[in-house]
Design an enzyme around this catalytic site. Structure first.
Site, PDB file in Angstrom:
ATOM      1  N   SER A 134       0.965  -1.171  -0.111  1.00 56.42           N
ATOM      2  CA  SER A 134       0.041  -0.053  -0.104  1.00 56.42           C
ATOM      3  C   SER A 134       0.900   1.202  -0.095  1.00 56.42           C
ATOM      4  CB  SER A 134      -0.762  -0.099   1.211  1.00 56.42           C
ATOM      5  OG  SER A 134      -1.512   1.318   1.666  1.00 56.42           O
ATOM      6  N   TYR A 147      -1.852  -0.778  10.315  1.00 61.37           N
ATOM      7  CA  TYR A 147      -2.061  -1.113   8.826  1.00 61.37           C
ATOM      8  C   TYR A 147      -0.446  -0.668   8.329  1.00 61.37           C
ATOM      9  CZ  TYR A 147      -3.781  -1.072   3.969  1.00 61.37           C
ATOM     10  OH  TYR A 147      -3.722  -1.466   2.764  1.00 61.37           O
TER      11      TYR A 147
END
Length: 236
Positions: A134, A147
């Site tokens: 990401s 995350y």
């Protein structure tokens, strides 16, 4: 015909990648925790003329992942491509990040990548591994403590595997997408913001492009962002 294994293949980037790779001539094995959407994906790929099969397993569990990989090897003798797309995401301020949320996020996003990559490693000489990280794995964002930690770790794991894979001609690449309209955003971003995000199919095209790129080439982390910030009103 080459064989590709895709995790997180029941929705989002994983599902879109399965379709993109099938259209490019790969036979595809699909892995996710839920069997019903996997069966629907397999049916759609077969209806379009592709070759697909699926297993339901949690990427954190070596036994289930191992059975998935062994099935591919038993069917085809080798694995040419792994696309690890399985992941979870919850926006949560650091002080509200529970140990359970931390462990689930690290477990699926990072430990899962380790488990799956290690399972395919003996069978993928001359092939390729693509990890879906990401932009939060190269840039910090508020509310992303767990995350970002998982995705920064995934970038690091990918880069180490790229170095260790050279001796066996294993290419390892990591894609770092920006905001992408997947089920992970449901309930976490307004509908109008989600509508302005990248589509999973757009990221899947990057996966496909890497998968068919010449073996003599390798690429550093591939960061893909929307041309316009979907969180800014007025951007289309």
């Amino acid at each position: 015909m080459k064989t590709a294994l895709i995790t997180g293949a029941s929705s989002g980037i994983g599902l879109a990648s399965a379709h993109a790779l099938s259209r490019s001539g790969f036979r595809v094995g699909l892995l996710a925790r839920r069997l019903e959407p996997l069966e629907a994906a397999v049916a759609a790929i077969r209806e379009a003329g592709g070759e697909a099969w699926a297993c339901a397993a949690d990427v954190r569990e070596a036994a289930g992942v191992g059975a998935f990989v062994r099935r591919a090897v038993d069917l085809y003798g080798r694995i040419d491509l792994l696309v690890h797309s399985a992941g979870v995401f919850q926006l949560r301020p650091f002080e509200q990040t529970s140990p359970a949320l931390w462990e689930e996020t690290i477990g699926i996003n990072l430990t899962g990548a380790f488990v799956v990559s290690q399972a395919v490693w003996p069978y993928i000489a001359g092939g390729q591994i693509i990890h879906i990280s990401s932009v939060a794995g190269v840039q910090p964002f508020p509310g992303c403590a767990a995350y970002s930690a998982s995705k920064y770790g995934l970038v690091g794991l990918s880069e180490v595997l790229a170095l260790e894979g050279k001796a066996r001609n294993i290419r390892v690449h990591v894609i770092c997408p920006g905001n992408t309209e997947t089920p992970l955003w449901q309930g976490q971003a307004p509908a109008e913001v989600q509508a302005r995000m990248m589509r999973p199919e757009q990221v899947a095209e990057v996966v496909r492009w890497l998968a068919v790129s010449p073996p003599a080439l390798t690429f550093d982390r591939v960061v893909v962002r929307p041309a316009h910030d979907p969180w800014e009103a007025g951007n289309a």
